[in-house]
Design an enzyme around this catalytic site. Structure first.
Site, mmCIF file in Angstrom:
data_model
loop_
_atom_site.group_PDB
_atom_site.id
_atom_site.type_symbol
_atom_site.label_atom_id
_atom_site.label_comp_id
_atom_site.label_asym_id
_atom_site.label_seq_id
_atom_site.Cartn_x
_atom_site.Cartn_y
_atom_site.Cartn_z
ATOM 1 N N LYS A 1 13.982 -15.801 -7.308
ATOM 2 C CA LYS A 1 13.638 -15.015 -8.495
ATOM 3 C C LYS A 1 12.659 -15.777 -9.373
ATOM 4 O O LYS A 1 11.659 -15.241 -9.836
ATOM 5 C CB LYS A 1 14.879 -14.694 -9.345
ATOM 6 C CG LYS A 1 15.817 -13.615 -8.907
ATOM 7 C CD LYS A 1 15.264 -12.233 -8.868
ATOM 8 C CE LYS A 1 14.520 -11.967 -7.618
ATOM 9 N NZ LYS A 1 15.224 -11.439 -6.479
ATOM 10 N N GLU B 1 18.879 -17.418 -4.111
ATOM 11 C CA GLU B 1 18.423 -16.209 -4.791
ATOM 12 C C GLU B 1 17.871 -16.536 -6.180
ATOM 13 O O GLU B 1 16.849 -15.994 -6.597
ATOM 14 C CB GLU B 1 19.571 -15.185 -4.850
ATOM 15 C CG GLU B 1 19.241 -13.858 -5.520
ATOM 16 C CD GLU B 1 18.027 -13.138 -4.948
ATOM 17 O OE1 GLU B 1 17.542 -13.501 -3.861
ATOM 18 O OE2 GLU B 1 17.536 -12.207 -5.611
ATOM 19 N N HIS C 1 19.391 -36.671 0.937
ATOM 20 C CA HIS C 1 18.740 -36.953 2.228
ATOM 21 C C HIS C 1 17.222 -36.782 2.156
ATOM 22 O O HIS C 1 16.580 -36.566 3.176
ATOM 23 C CB HIS C 1 19.351 -36.075 3.324
ATOM 24 C CG HIS C 1 20.812 -36.357 3.529
ATOM 25 N ND1 HIS C 1 21.274 -37.514 4.115
ATOM 26 C CD2 HIS C 1 21.920 -35.657 3.158
ATOM 27 C CE1 HIS C 1 22.599 -37.503 4.135
ATOM 28 N NE2 HIS C 1 23.016 -36.382 3.547
ATOM 29 N N GLU D 1 9.039 -16.237 -7.791
ATOM 30 C CA GLU D 1 8.199 -15.053 -7.596
ATOM 31 C C GLU D 1 7.658 -14.463 -8.890
ATOM 32 O O GLU D 1 6.591 -13.869 -8.890
ATOM 33 C CB GLU D 1 8.891 -13.986 -6.727
ATOM 34 C CG GLU D 1 10.018 -13.214 -7.360
ATOM 35 C CD GLU D 1 10.549 -12.108 -6.430
ATOM 36 O OE1 GLU D 1 11.757 -11.872 -6.455
ATOM 37 O OE2 GLU D 1 9.766 -11.467 -5.704
ATOM 38 N N LYS E 1 6.450 -4.643 -3.636
ATOM 39 C CA LYS E 1 7.895 -4.464 -3.510
ATOM 40 C C LYS E 1 8.316 -4.186 -2.076
ATOM 41 O O LYS E 1 9.359 -4.625 -1.625
ATOM 42 C CB LYS E 1 8.369 -3.331 -4.416
ATOM 43 C CG LYS E 1 9.869 -3.157 -4.363
ATOM 44 C CD LYS E 1 10.465 -3.000 -5.717
ATOM 45 C CE LYS E 1 11.976 -3.018 -5.677
ATOM 46 N NZ LYS E 1 12.525 -4.368 -5.749
ATOM 47 N N ARG F 1 4.257 -0.545 -4.546
ATOM 48 C CA ARG F 1 3.892 -0.912 -3.182
ATOM 49 C C ARG F 1 2.618 -1.753 -3.123
ATOM 50 O O ARG F 1 2.211 -2.210 -2.056
ATOM 51 C CB ARG F 1 3.697 0.353 -2.336
ATOM 52 C CG ARG F 1 4.935 1.202 -2.241
ATOM 53 C CD ARG F 1 4.673 2.441 -1.431
ATOM 54 N NE ARG F 1 4.485 2.133 -0.033
ATOM 55 C CZ ARG F 1 5.456 2.078 0.861
ATOM 56 N NH1 ARG F 1 6.692 2.324 0.503
ATOM 57 N NH2 ARG F 1 5.207 1.768 2.121
ATOM 58 N N ASN G 1 -2.152 2.889 4.979
ATOM 59 C CA ASN G 1 -1.130 1.868 4.729
ATOM 60 C C ASN G 1 -0.759 1.254 6.079
ATOM 61 O O ASN G 1 -0.411 1.971 7.005
ATOM 62 C CB ASN G 1 0.101 2.520 4.081
ATOM 63 C CG ASN G 1 1.347 1.631 4.153
ATOM 64 O OD1 ASN G 1 2.448 2.125 4.329
ATOM 65 N ND2 ASN G 1 1.186 0.340 4.009
ATOM 66 N N GLY G 2 -0.866 -0.065 6.180
ATOM 67 C CA GLY G 2 -0.516 -0.744 7.434
ATOM 68 C C GLY G 2 -1.603 -1.717 7.828
ATOM 69 O O GLY G 2 -2.395 -2.160 6.991
ATOM 70 N N TRP H 1 -2.228 -3.122 -1.630
ATOM 71 C CA TRP H 1 -1.803 -4.522 -1.586
ATOM 72 C C TRP H 1 -2.697 -5.150 -0.531
ATOM 73 O O TRP H 1 -2.603 -4.823 0.655
ATOM 74 C CB TRP H 1 -0.332 -4.621 -1.197
ATOM 75 C CG TRP H 1 0.183 -6.027 -1.186
ATOM 76 C CD1 TRP H 1 0.601 -6.754 -2.259
ATOM 77 C CD2 TRP H 1 0.357 -6.867 -0.035
ATOM 78 N NE1 TRP H 1 1.013 -8.004 -1.844
ATOM 79 C CE2 TRP H 1 0.879 -8.104 -0.487
ATOM 80 C CE3 TRP H 1 0.116 -6.713 1.325
ATOM 81 C CZ2 TRP H 1 1.162 -9.161 0.371
ATOM 82 C CZ3 TRP H 1 0.405 -7.766 2.180
ATOM 83 C CH2 TRP H 1 0.925 -8.969 1.695
ATOM 84 N N CYS I 1 0.835 -1.188 0.000
ATOM 85 C CA CYS I 1 0.000 0.000 0.000
ATOM 86 C C CYS I 1 0.875 1.246 0.000
ATOM 87 O O CYS I 1 1.870 1.332 0.705
ATOM 88 C CB CYS I 1 -0.967 0.091 1.173
ATOM 89 S SG CYS I 1 -2.150 -1.245 1.215
HETATM 90 C C1 AGP Z 1 12.859 -9.766 -3.940
HETATM 91 O O1 AGP Z 1 12.840 -10.167 -5.263
HETATM 92 C C2 AGP Z 1 11.616 -9.774 -3.241
HETATM 93 N N1 AGP Z 1 10.553 -9.209 -3.939
HETATM 94 C C3 AGP Z 1 11.634 -9.652 -1.735
HETATM 95 O O2 AGP Z 1 12.133 -10.865 -1.274
HETATM 96 C C4 AGP Z 1 12.425 -8.511 -1.069
HETATM 97 O O3 AGP Z 1 13.786 -8.690 -1.275
HETATM 98 C C5 AGP Z 1 12.098 -8.491 0.435
HETATM 99 O O4 AGP Z 1 10.739 -8.226 0.609
HETATM 100 C C6 AGP Z 1 12.936 -7.503 1.204
HETATM 101 O O5 AGP Z 1 12.753 -6.204 0.744
HETATM 102 P P1 AGP Z 1 13.710 -5.039 1.209
HETATM 103 O O6 AGP Z 1 15.064 -5.336 0.660
HETATM 104 O O7 AGP Z 1 13.119 -3.794 0.644
HETATM 105 O O8 AGP Z 1 13.736 -5.058 2.701
#
Ligand code: AGP
Length: 608
Positions: A491, A487, A510, A494, A603, A26, A115-116, A89, A2
């Site tokens: 990627k 990582e 395992h 998501e 984000k 956001r 927002n929150g 969001w 948001c």
């Molecule tokens: C990354 O591709 C993500 N969308 C997510 O994991 C992100 O890195 C995470 O929410 C942390 O965000 P920040 O670095 O703004 O704290």
């Protein structure tokens, strides 16, 4: 998670709409604007992306649905000098227009955006429903509008303070009212920046966004009520007592650029340039401010973050363990808050966050400080909440990152954290001048190495074609390659929505080997140091039918190879993640996904 914006000044609706486009990272479930007019407040809101809201605003004028409005903008929609807006969001309630912000109070004299999370919203709602109120949405936020009406007794500031006092949770709330020509805001634990310029006053969730208009900004502290009027800005505590908040000039403004293609691809291709900038920043400032007296006696370092930021901590912990003589432990921020990790005066922690607004990371930093540790923010966002929550700040130089999937920020976090931990090692005498000089020399060459990798992006694009129909994709690596696997996997999942996991390569046997079959892809990452072991892992999965892609300076018989240049092993992760970022991008594109705004995500995650 948001975004909110509010403005008093000419073309407030057009500017709010522009701000919402910027803030869309956001949350992009719905968007809305409340515009104050002489005869009341008009709310426009729609499900989906901002362009739906823009269409709605234009249609409402074209259809003369709002002939009562005082004017229309050059952009062809209703105008006003006072407006608030929201990008959502979803947390409470489905993605519908009814659940989109802003919300009216029942009598229409207030409109709010939030927002929150209002944690006590059910109890608050009950107070009103027991008296016969019927809420129009399933959200927690609508209760704020009800509270405002209920608390109004001829004085708006008093009503806002009384409302603020009855809320529990995290909130940045903007309020417009028919009773006067000010905007009001309430802030606790969700970001809220106030901006001023010669032509307007603004409130916003994001400092980069508001700096587009404002010449001076103030970061609102928690438990504050703000009154934004044409005549200026005033801050109060929740009791209505005036407080002083400092304004400062900002260079945080970021071009609100539009790109023809996707932000994600553009941001991946910016990695070499941003790494160069990060190194320049380090040299220009004589380091990132590691204080010898702080680190001489430390016994432990935590690297704390979420998602990609956590993965960068995971990577640098593995790297720094090679040259530091203290425990170096990566921890997921949301776990750190509620677990019992030991902290004392000799504990240092790097809190890593691109946005600097991630609630989990900020809460973890607050907890850590309260236990007496020394906190260090590593962030891409100047004056973000994390900067205020930590004792020291190191900025990374990634520039604005708009794609929800973080890419260039990760590479810059790695470079920044590497330089920080090398400095700790030099101070503690575990890194010699020669070792330091040799790593720096190698680091200077990394941008060109990545340019070389990027020049082969078409090969990754071809490999993506063979990956896109996989039922699952596993990423494997050992020691410093394992974080890269994490990582790469994050990627892919998501933005492509393909099921994906990362494993230390030796761990597959395992249990996870049971999942290997045709249609499964395994991406094996190795810098070459444990390549015999990786060769065994590759054979084990290939004989069970999985397709294997290796990312390494060397090739493997049973794998499709992405061959990388050889680099210093401490730096390999900065390079080897790039083909994985590209792979995720091209797979998602081939599946027709919205790569910049994947489903269910935002984000900046500003709720716990
Ligand atoms: C990354 O591709 C993500 N969308 C997510 O994991 C992100 O890195 C995470 O929410 C942390 O965000 P920040 O670095 O703004 O704290």
């Amino acid at each position: 998670m948001c975004g909110i914006f509010g403005m008093i000044g000419a073309n407030a609706v057009a500017n709010t709409l522009q701000a919402l486009k910027y803030l869309e990272y956001r949350g992009y479930d719905s968007a809305g604007i409340a515009a104050k007019q002489a005869d009341g407040i008009r709310i426009y809101k729609s499900e989906g992306r901002i362009h739906n809201l823009e269409k709605l605003l234009k249609n409402s004028v074209e259809n003369n649905a709002d002939s009562s409005f005082s004017g229309t903008s050059g952009a062809g929609y209703v105008e006003s000098e006072i407006a608030i807006g929201h990008t959502r969001w979803a947390t409470h309630g489905a993605v519908t227009t009814a659940n989109a912000h802003p919300f009216y109070s029942p009598d229409g004299n207030f409109a709010v955006v939030h927002n929150g999370i209002i944690e006590n919203y059910l109890a608050l709602k009950k107070q009103f429903t027991s008296r016969g109120a019927v809420f129009t949405s399933e959200t927690d936020s609508e209760t704020v509008a009800y509270l405002l009406q209920n608390n109004y007794n001829g004085n708006t500031l008093q009503a806002v303070c009384a409302t603020a006092k009855s809320l529990v949770g995290a909130f940045a709330i903007a309020v417009t009212t028919t009773y006067d020509n000010s905007l009001y805001a309430i802030k606790n634990k969700s970001p809220l920046v106030i901006g001023v310029s010669d032509v307007g006053v603004y409130l916003c969730s994001d400092i980069r966004c508001v700096s587009h208009w404002a010449t001076k900004v103030a970061v609102t502290p928690d438990n504050t009520v703000v009154v934004v009027g044409k005549e200026g800005v005033r801050f109060y505590d929740f009791e209505g007592k005036p407080i002083t908040v400092r304004f400062f000039t900002t260079d945080a403004a970021e071009e609100m650029e539009q790109v023809d293609g996707d932000f994600m691809l553009k941001e991946i291709f910016e990695i070499p340039e941003k790494i160069r900038l990060t190194q320049e920043g380090y040299f220009k400032n004589g380091g990132f401010g590691v204080e010898p007296e702080r680190v001489r006696n430390i016994s432990r370092i935590y690297l704390i973050g979420c998602g990609t930021a956590y993965n960068s901590g995971l990577q640098i912990a593995a790297v720094a363990r090679k040259f530091l003589d203290v425990d170096v432990l990566p921890v997921i921020a949301s776990e750190f808050i509620y677990d019992n990790y030991p902290v004392d005066g000799n504990t240092l922690a790097f809190f890593i966050s691109q946005s600097g607004e991630t609630a989990d990371t900020i809460r973890a930093a607050e907890n850590f400080n309260s236990l007496g540790g020394y906190s260090y923010a590593v962030t891409n966002t100047k004056a973000s909440s994390l900067c205020f929550a930590c004792k020291k700040v190191a900025y990374i130089y990634a520039g604005g990152e708009f794609a929800v999937a973080s890419t260039k920020a990760y590479n810059c976090q790695l470079v920044t954290l590497l330089l920080l931990t090398l400095d700790v090692g030099r101070i503690r005498g575990t890194v010699s001048n020669e070792q330091y000089a040799s790593v720096l020399r190698a680091l200077t060459g990394i941008p060109s190495v990545i340019e070389e990798v990027l020049s082969h992006s078409y090969e990754i694009s071809r490999i993506a074609e063979t990956v896109k129909d996989s039922s699952a994709v596993f990423y494997i690596g050992r020691t410093t390659d394992y974080p890269t696997a994490c990582e790469g996997s994050l990627k892919l999942k998501e933005i492509s929505y393909i099921h994906s996991e990362a494993y230390p390569a030796g761990e597959l046997k395992h249990g996870t080997l049971a999942l290997m079959e045709e249609n499964v892809t395994v991406v094996a990452i190795t810098d070459g140091t444990l390549s015999d072991k990786m060769a065994s892992s590759i054979n084990e999965v290939a004989t069970r039918g999985a397709k294997v892609i290796s990312v390494s300076p060397q090739t493997f018989p049973n794998a499709l190879s992405v061959t990388l240049p050889k680099v210093n092993t401490l730096l390999y992760g900065i390079v080897s993640v790039v083909p994985l970022q590209l792979l995720a991008y091209y797979v998602a594109k081939r599946l027709g996904r919205d790569v910049d705004k994947p489903r269910n995500l935002a984000k900046s995650v500003t709720v716990e």
